[in-house]
Design an enzyme around this catalytic site. Structure first.
Site, short mmCIF file in Angstrom:
data_model
loop_
_atom_site.label_atom_id
_atom_site.label_comp_id
_atom_site.label_asym_id
_atom_site.label_seq_id
_atom_site.Cartn_x
_atom_site.Cartn_y
_atom_site.Cartn_z
N LYS A 1 48.61 49.36 100.89
CA LYS A 1 49.40 50.67 100.94
C LYS A 1 49.26 51.24 99.45
O LYS A 1 48.50 49.86 98.73
CB LYS A 1 50.81 50.92 101.26
CG LYS A 1 51.60 50.87 102.82
CD LYS A 1 51.94 51.16 103.43
CE LYS A 1 52.52 53.01 103.52
NZ LYS A 1 52.42 52.69 104.57
N GLU B 1 45.72 51.28 103.28
CA GLU B 1 45.46 53.07 103.58
C GLU B 1 44.92 53.30 102.47
O GLU B 1 44.34 53.19 101.10
CB GLU B 1 46.94 53.29 103.24
CG GLU B 1 47.32 55.01 102.96
CD GLU B 1 48.70 54.95 102.77
OE1 GLU B 1 49.21 54.79 103.70
OE2 GLU B 1 48.97 54.84 101.97
N LYS C 1 59.19 52.61 109.80
CA LYS C 1 60.45 53.68 109.42
C LYS C 1 62.31 53.78 110.63
O LYS C 1 61.43 54.81 111.63
CB LYS C 1 59.56 55.11 109.22
CG LYS C 1 59.59 55.03 108.13
CD LYS C 1 57.99 56.29 107.77
CE LYS C 1 57.33 56.47 106.33
NZ LYS C 1 56.64 57.30 106.48
N ASP D 1 44.88 58.07 105.89
CA ASP D 1 46.03 59.43 105.50
C ASP D 1 46.09 60.49 105.08
O ASP D 1 45.27 60.75 103.90
CB ASP D 1 47.41 58.07 104.71
CG ASP D 1 48.81 58.76 104.36
OD1 ASP D 1 49.68 59.25 105.56
OD2 ASP D 1 48.99 59.04 102.78
N ARG E 1 81.72 54.46 124.91
CA ARG E 1 81.29 55.12 123.88
C ARG E 1 79.44 53.92 122.83
O ARG E 1 78.21 54.92 122.64
CB ARG E 1 82.37 55.12 122.60
CG ARG E 1 81.20 56.36 120.91
CD ARG E 1 80.57 57.24 121.42
NE ARG E 1 79.84 57.80 122.09
CZ ARG E 1 79.23 58.96 123.01
NH1 ARG E 1 80.07 59.53 123.38
NH2 ARG E 1 77.94 59.03 123.24
#
Length: 283
Positions: free
Chosen positions: A165, A199, A133, A220, A98
């Protein structure tokens, strides 16, 4: 890159999680000397990734188990293909099954999705890149899978590159600081080898970012028209990277605006595990 230490540590932790006191089913049901041979079979087409991880799950469970990989990471396969073979003590094979599948299905799913994006922009020269992410603890595995699918890796950690950002810029704005000045001052404090990404989400932010000396401007959630305008305004002064809401349906049009990089968080946060199975041979 998955280092040997990371590979062993992560796979060992997964095996410990799955069988903290051993596999009581195999121990109770199967004779200690029972042996088996099994094949890793694709139930659907895809791109293979995680061969070393698959093999490590068995080797760390029982060194007597032999794993033969039939494909290299990055190879494409069809439904029904045998991707690897495993032979040795049956208890160990079923104990590791597994965990080996979980890793390989996940990594091959990421590689397959990445390949679809890379295929969609073929001929444009645009790089398809991942983001941070990722699944906590599995970043190196998932980044490797992106490479297997023909993608590129973004910065690995917060320590690898400067990436300002929207929240960073908002803190500067609330403090009354000029963005171009703040960037120039930051560059003066940083090693000359440090890459700086900023960004932006509006065209009117471009001048300050370029004047501040950014190496890459991350555009963005820009419309296609604004992306084309931004690329023209940048005029090669920095790398143009598009991000935000990128889909397989939209990625080609985005690539054709003139950007050099398209970052896609979905490569890792939304990839579906590929359907692979480990089948014990009969007879």
């Amino acid at each position: 890159m998955i280092t040997r230490a990371t590979l062993h540590r992560t796979v060992a932790a997964a095996l410990e999680e799955d069988a903290p006191w051993g596999d009581i089913t195999s121990q109770a049901l199967l004779p200690e000397d029972a042996r088996a041979t099994a094949d890793l079979i694709a139930r659907e087409p895809g791109v293979f990734s995680g061969g070393d991880v698959f093999a490590a799950a068995f080797a760390l469970t029982d060194p007597a188990i032999r794993v033969d990989l039939h494909l290299a990471d990055g190879d494409r396969f069809e439904s029904g293909d045998a991707l690897a073979s495993v032979s040795g003590p049956a208890r160990g094979i079923l104990t590791a099954e597994r965990v080996a599948l979980n890793f390989t299905q996940r990594m091959s799913g990421i590689a397959t999705l990445t390949a679809a994006y890379a295929d969609a922009v073929e001929g444009t020269g645009v790089r398809i890149a991942d983001t941070r992410k990722t699944t906590p603890g599995l970043r190196d595995f998932e980044r490797h899978a992106v490479l297997s699918g023909g993608g590129s890796n973004h910065r690995r950690t917060l320590s690898d590159a400067v990436m300002a950002k929207d929240n960073h810029l908002e803190v500067l704005r609330q403090g009354g600081q000029d963005l171009a000045t703040a960037l120039r001052e930051a560059l003066a404090r940083l090693p000359h080898t440090t890459h700086v990404v900023v960004e932006v989400d509006r065209l009117d932010q471009l001048t300050a970012v370029l004047d501040g000396g950014a190496d890459t401007v991350l555009l963005d959630n820009f419309s296609l028209e604004d992306l084309r305008t931004a690329v023209a305004l940048m005029a090669g002064r920095a790398t143009a990277e598009a991000s935000g809401g990128v889909t397989l349906e939209s990625v080609r049009a985005i690539a054709e605006t003139g950007v050099q990089v398209i970052s896609v968080g979905a490569l890792t946060h939304s990839a579906r595990a590929l359907d692979l199975g480990l089948d014990v041979r009969i007879g």
